[in-house]
Design an enzyme around this catalytic site. Structure first.
Site, PDB file in Angstrom:
ATOM      1  N   SER A  62       5.692  -8.847  -3.241  1.00  0.00           N
ATOM      2  CA  SER A  62       4.108  -7.891  -2.952  1.00  0.00           C
ATOM      3  C   SER A  62       2.963  -8.688  -2.945  1.00  0.00           C
ATOM      4  CB  SER A  62       3.567  -6.347  -4.114  1.00  0.00           C
ATOM      5  OG  SER A  62       2.160  -6.464  -3.380  1.00  0.00           O
TER       6      SER A  62
ATOM      7  N   MET B  21      -1.378   2.535   3.131  1.00  0.00           N
ATOM      8  CA  MET B  21      -1.884   3.235   2.912  1.00  0.00           C
ATOM      9  C   MET B  21      -3.272   3.500   3.489  1.00  0.00           C
ATOM     10  SD  MET B  21      -1.315   2.199  -1.530  1.00  0.00           S
ATOM     11  CE  MET B  21      -0.728   0.693  -0.394  1.00  0.00           C
TER      12      MET B  21
HETATM   13  C1  DX5 Z   1       0.451  -0.386  -5.141  1.00  0.00           C
HETATM   14  C2  DX5 Z   1       1.025  -1.080  -4.803  1.00  0.00           C
HETATM   15  C3  DX5 Z   1       2.022  -1.924  -4.852  1.00  0.00           C
HETATM   16  C4  DX5 Z   1       1.680  -3.059  -5.784  1.00  0.00           C
HETATM   17  C5  DX5 Z   1       2.543  -3.181  -7.385  1.00  0.00           C
HETATM   18  O1  DX5 Z   1      -0.568   0.200  -4.266  1.00  0.00           O
HETATM   19  O2  DX5 Z   1       1.450  -0.988  -3.129  1.00  0.00           O
HETATM   20  O3  DX5 Z   1       2.975  -2.389  -4.004  1.00  0.00           O
HETATM   21  O4  DX5 Z   1       1.016  -4.589  -4.904  1.00  0.00           O
HETATM   22  O5  DX5 Z   1       2.388  -4.649  -7.592  1.00  0.00           O
HETATM   23  P1  DX5 Z   1       2.910  -4.460  -9.066  1.00  0.00           P
HETATM   24  O6  DX5 Z   1       4.334  -4.951  -8.635  1.00  0.00           O
HETATM   25  O7  DX5 Z   1       2.040  -5.473  -9.939  1.00  0.00           O
HETATM   26  O8  DX5 Z   1       3.320  -2.584 -10.370  1.00  0.00           O
HETATM   27 ZN    ZN Z   2       3.090  -0.861  -1.743  1.00  0.00          ZN
END
Ligand code: DX5
Ligand code: ZN
Length: 221
Positions: free
Chosen positions: A8, A68
């Site tokens: 991500s 989101m």
């Molecule tokens: C959170 C995002 C994730 C985020 C995950 O709302 O959808 O994709 O980047 O980050 P980590 O792996 O750091 O929890």
């Molecule tokens: Zn995500």
């Protein structure tokens, strides 16, 4: 079942975003996971179409766009045009899930449907499961990287994988949030096959992290 690693870029260095994407790409990323936030569906804002359009130039790797945002139906066409390969919408954010799926399919993109930790996977009907390519089970509250994996989401991964198998449909189960060396076995052994990771990949040495998690997925393949 194919196992896929989806770093991500929310955790990447935005001052060197193109370089970071090239690095995960060379190191074997299957997807580039792109988190779009609108400050409404989630408290924070991230980035939108212009950024996606720019980074589209540095790689051909699948862009897994996680929306989101409220009423994502409004922007499907634009995200598709910006370079998304797959578009994931939240059950909690759509006005009408069939309409949202229709828009994504019409744009010729893969369809993902997401549920936040407190939303049961039962909100995704069998009819919906038959039409889509991926279910995203959020393993933290959507909105921020670097949160702790929520254990209450583990049974949801198992439940949706079971339903997919029973229906005999080809649908991926993606997990997103708090995945690291301590939690990855839990999600993999419960049926997830697309693994999103932000901090675990971009904190420290990207190349070494990618190698570690690629090897991990290899143990399950
Ligand atoms: C959170 C995002 C994730 C985020 C995950 O709302 O959808 O994709 O980047 O980050 P980590 O792996 O750091 O929890
Ligand atoms: Zn995500």
């Amino acid at each position: 079942m194919e196992y896929k690693l989806a770093p991500s870029i929310l955790a990447a260095d935005f001052a060197a975003l193109g370089e970071d994407i090239k690095e995960i790409d060379t190191a074997g990323a299957d997807y580039v996971h792109i988190d779009v936030m609108d400050g409404m569906f989630v408290p924070s804002l991230s980035f939108g179409m212009p950024v996606i359009q720019s980074v589209r130039r540095v790689t051909d790797t699948f862009f897994d766009v996680h929306l989101m945002i409220e009423e994502p139906e409004r922007y499907i066409h634009e995200f598709a045009a910006a370079g998304a390969d797959g578009i994931t919408v939240h059950m909690e954010a759509v006005k009408d899930i069939d309409n949202a799926i229709g828009h994504i399919q019409k744009a010729g993109k893969k369809v993902g449907v997401a549920v936040s930790p407190k939303t049961p996977v039962s909100v995704i009907s069998d009819e919906v499961l038959k039409q889509i390519d991926m279910v995203l089970v959020m393993t933290v509250r959507p909105g921020f990287g670097g949160q702790k994996y929520m254990n209450i989401t583990t049974p949801k991964i198992k439940e949706i994988r079971q339903r997919i198998d029973e229906l005999g449909v080809d649908v991926d189960v993606e997990v997103d949030g708090g995945i690291n060396a301590d939690t990855i076995d839990t999600v993999l052994s419960n049926g997830a096959n697309v693994i999103v990771m932000g901090s675990s990949i971009f904190r420290g040495d990207i190349w070494e992290n990618m190698a570690f998690y690629r090897k991990k997925l290899g143990e399950y393949a």
